[in-house]
Design an enzyme around this catalytic site. Structure first.
Site, PDB file in Angstrom:
ATOM      1  N   ASP A   1       0.860  -1.181   0.000  1.00  0.00           N
ATOM      2  CA  ASP A   1       0.000   0.000   0.000  1.00  0.00           C
ATOM      3  C   ASP A   1       0.894   1.228   0.000  1.00  0.00           C
ATOM      4  OD1 ASP A   1       0.870  -0.272   2.670  1.00  0.00           O
ATOM      5  OD2 ASP A   1      -1.012   0.451   3.513  1.00  0.00           O
TER       6      ASP A   1
ATOM      7  N   PHE B   1       6.458   2.113  -4.339  1.00  0.00           N
ATOM      8  CA  PHE B   1       7.850   2.384  -3.973  1.00  0.00           C
ATOM      9  C   PHE B   1       8.359   3.766  -4.397  1.00  0.00           C
ATOM     10  CE2 PHE B   1       7.504  -2.275  -4.054  1.00  0.00           C
ATOM     11  CZ  PHE B   1       7.897  -2.561  -2.758  1.00  0.00           C
TER      12      PHE B   1
ATOM     13  N   HIS C   1      10.745  -8.904   1.001  1.00  0.00           N
ATOM     14  CA  HIS C   1      10.533  -7.463   0.795  1.00  0.00           C
ATOM     15  C   HIS C   1      11.842  -6.693   0.983  1.00  0.00           C
ATOM     16  CE1 HIS C   1       8.734  -3.470   1.447  1.00  0.00           C
ATOM     17  NE2 HIS C   1       7.681  -3.948   0.821  1.00  0.00           N
TER      18      HIS C   1
ATOM     19  N   TYR D   1       3.054   4.677   0.796  1.00  0.00           N
ATOM     20  CA  TYR D   1       3.764   5.224   1.955  1.00  0.00           C
ATOM     21  C   TYR D   1       2.779   6.044   2.789  1.00  0.00           C
ATOM     22  CZ  TYR D   1       8.148   4.168  -0.547  1.00  0.00           C
ATOM     23  OH  TYR D   1       9.179   3.541  -1.193  1.00  0.00           O
TER      24      TYR D   1
END
Length: 227
Positions: A65, A78, A186, A67
């Site tokens: 989701d 990202f 991740h 930031y």
């Protein structure tokens, strides 16, 4: 139905936009934006789709989701807005990019240059409350983004980069006989050392694209943010 995405994604996702789940999500979001601080800004919610039309998608980088800090989210996984310090996950992505392809990190996190080459920077959930990661999960976004992933899988010839458990959970939506899947932990500081570093996703993506007869992605970002 009001046009929400100004390219071929509007047609691809129309069955979701016209359905009851999105209707409930829309009502929920109106109240959230009215009463809470929500990211990204409302007119950037569908930015990833706007930057990379359906017919042009060659690669999907799937995040969880947006930031949840002020001024960071731009509606693309990202990526951060110009002038915003690099978040830790993006710093680690740049470290792996340098290790993988020898590309030195740039100082900004505006990833539009990747998107314009066919890299869909998709989050599974497209909005978030300030300071509350994953606060908009299970509100309906998953139906929309799952539909996007499934449509790309059906079309075929796409490299899906799945970082972390939330992204890897989408593997079941992807036909691996028609597409390539590159999965790893991740890039966050909590998990990057458990298999993200050294996974070489960028060179592996370009190798997979070559196998599918597609041109590679130039992963070198411009030295300053560019629209």
């Amino acid at each position: 139905m009001k046009t929400l995405i100004h390219n071929d994604w509007q047609t691809v996702l129309a069955p979701v936009f016209d359905g009851p789940v999105y209707g409930k999500l829309h009502t929920f979001l109106k109240e959230e934006y009215r009463t809470q601080t929500i990211y990204p800004e409302m007119h950037h919610i569908f930015q990833a789709f706007e930057w990379t039309p359906f017919a042009q998608v060659k690669v999907v980088i799937l995040g969880q989701d947006p930031y949840h800090g002020p001024n960071q989210a731009v509606g693309a996984s990202f990526a951060v807005a110009p002038g915003i310090p690099l978040p830790p996950s993006l710093k680690n992505i740049y470290k792996e990019l340098q290790s993988d392809l020898g590309i030195a990190p740039v100082t900004h996190g505006y990833l539009k240059a990747w998107a314009k080459q066919g890299v869909l920077l998709l989050n599974a959930v497209l909005t978030v409350r300030d300071g509350q990661a994953y606060s908009h999960q299970h509100q309906g976004w998953e139906e929309l983004t799952d539909a996007a992933i499934a449509a790309l899988s059906d079309r075929g010839g796409v490299v899906f980069i799945l970082w972390g458990n939330a992204a890897r959970a989408k593997t079941a939506l992807i036909d691996s006989t028609k597409n390539a899947i590159i999965a790893s932990p991740h890039p966050s500081p909590l998990s990057a050392s458990r298999g993200f570093f050294g996974s070489k996703p960028f060179s592996r993506t370009n190798a997979a694209l070559a196998q599918m007869g597609e041109s590679p992605i130039d992963w070198q970002l411009p030295s300053s943010p560019q629209d």
